[in-house]
Design a protein around this motif. Structure first.
Motif, short mmCIF file in Angstrom:
data_model
loop_
_atom_site.label_atom_id
_atom_site.label_comp_id
_atom_site.label_asym_id
_atom_site.label_seq_id
_atom_site.Cartn_x
_atom_site.Cartn_y
_atom_site.Cartn_z
N ARG A 25 -7.48 -32.65 -14.01
CA ARG A 25 -6.45 -33.65 -14.26
C ARG A 25 -5.63 -33.28 -15.48
O ARG A 25 -6.18 -32.89 -16.52
CB ARG A 25 -7.08 -35.03 -14.46
N ARG A 26 -4.32 -33.40 -15.35
CA ARG A 26 -3.41 -33.27 -16.49
C ARG A 26 -3.27 -34.63 -17.15
O ARG A 26 -3.55 -35.66 -16.52
CB ARG A 26 -2.03 -32.80 -16.04
N GLN A 29 -1.89 -38.10 -15.46
CA GLN A 29 -1.66 -37.82 -14.04
C GLN A 29 -2.94 -38.07 -13.25
O GLN A 29 -4.02 -38.26 -13.82
CB GLN A 29 -1.19 -36.39 -13.84
N LYS A 30 -2.80 -38.04 -11.93
CA LYS A 30 -3.95 -38.20 -11.05
C LYS A 30 -4.68 -36.86 -10.91
O LYS A 30 -4.21 -35.83 -11.35
CB LYS A 30 -3.49 -38.72 -9.68
N TRP A 31 -5.84 -36.91 -10.27
CA TRP A 31 -6.68 -35.73 -10.08
C TRP A 31 -6.05 -34.78 -9.06
O TRP A 31 -5.35 -35.20 -8.16
CB TRP A 31 -8.07 -36.15 -9.63
N ASN A 32 -6.40 -33.49 -9.21
CA ASN A 32 -5.89 -32.46 -8.32
C ASN A 32 -6.97 -31.40 -8.17
O ASN A 32 -7.95 -31.37 -8.91
CB ASN A 32 -4.62 -31.84 -8.91
N ILE A 95 -4.71 -28.88 -18.70
CA ILE A 95 -5.76 -29.71 -18.10
C ILE A 95 -6.52 -30.45 -19.20
O ILE A 95 -6.93 -29.85 -20.19
CB ILE A 95 -6.73 -28.85 -17.26
N CYS A 98 -12.03 -32.25 -16.32
CA CYS A 98 -12.58 -31.68 -15.09
C CYS A 98 -13.72 -32.59 -14.66
O CYS A 98 -14.44 -33.13 -15.51
CB CYS A 98 -13.16 -30.28 -15.32
N ASP A 110 -6.90 -41.63 -5.66
CA ASP A 110 -7.23 -41.00 -6.94
C ASP A 110 -6.56 -39.64 -7.12
O ASP A 110 -6.63 -39.06 -8.20
CB ASP A 110 -8.74 -40.79 -7.05
N LYS A 112 -3.41 -36.62 -6.73
CA LYS A 112 -1.97 -36.38 -6.72
C LYS A 112 -1.52 -36.30 -5.25
O LYS A 112 -2.31 -35.95 -4.38
CB LYS A 112 -1.65 -35.06 -7.43
#
Length: 128
Positions: A25-26, A29-32, A95, A98, A110, A112
């Motif tokens: 996650r940035r 922002q949402k998780w990726n 980031i 994690c 949850d 992106k």
């Protein structure tokens, strides 16, 4: 016909450990899934390896190609990696976090939009 040179391309790495999947996650922002853009003249496998190391500190050369999908205007080159218990992802560069999550607990809300779109494709690797 669209100019193929303008096609956005992304390398994504699905990292697995003990039935869990790694998310990054940035800030704000949402998780990726770990990954990022493929640079001009860069092979997708090299972009995936570079992005994984830049975002998590995990350096692996043997990513397995899973598939390539065109989703929401982006060509996604998807790779998988089984991570050992002793490998600890550490947030780096942009980031800030994690986390490991059970595949069955992945929620579209949850993630992106691009990650949620990949999840919606019901890839066997992402299904519980």
């Amino acid at each position: 016909m669209a100019d193929q040179g303008m096609l956005r391309s992304r390398a994504t790495v699905l990292c697995f450990r003990n039935g869990k999947l790694l998310l990054v996650r940035r800030k704000s922002q949402k998780w990726n899934f770990p990954g990022g853009g493929v640079k001009p003249d860069e092979l997708p496998i090299h972009a995936a390896t570079r992005e994984l190391e830049e975002e998590t500190g995990i350096c692996r050369e043997r990513l397995l190609p899973l598939c390539t999908l065109y989703v929401e205007g982006i060509l996604h080159h998807i790779f998988t990696l089984q991570i050992d218990d002793h490998d600890r992802p550490v947030p780096q560069n942009e980031i800030v976090a994690c986390k490991w999550i059970m595949r069955g607990k992945l929620a579209h809300s949850d993630l992106k939009p691009a990650a949620a779109a990949l999840l919606a494709r019901e890839l066997p690797a992402l299904c519980a």
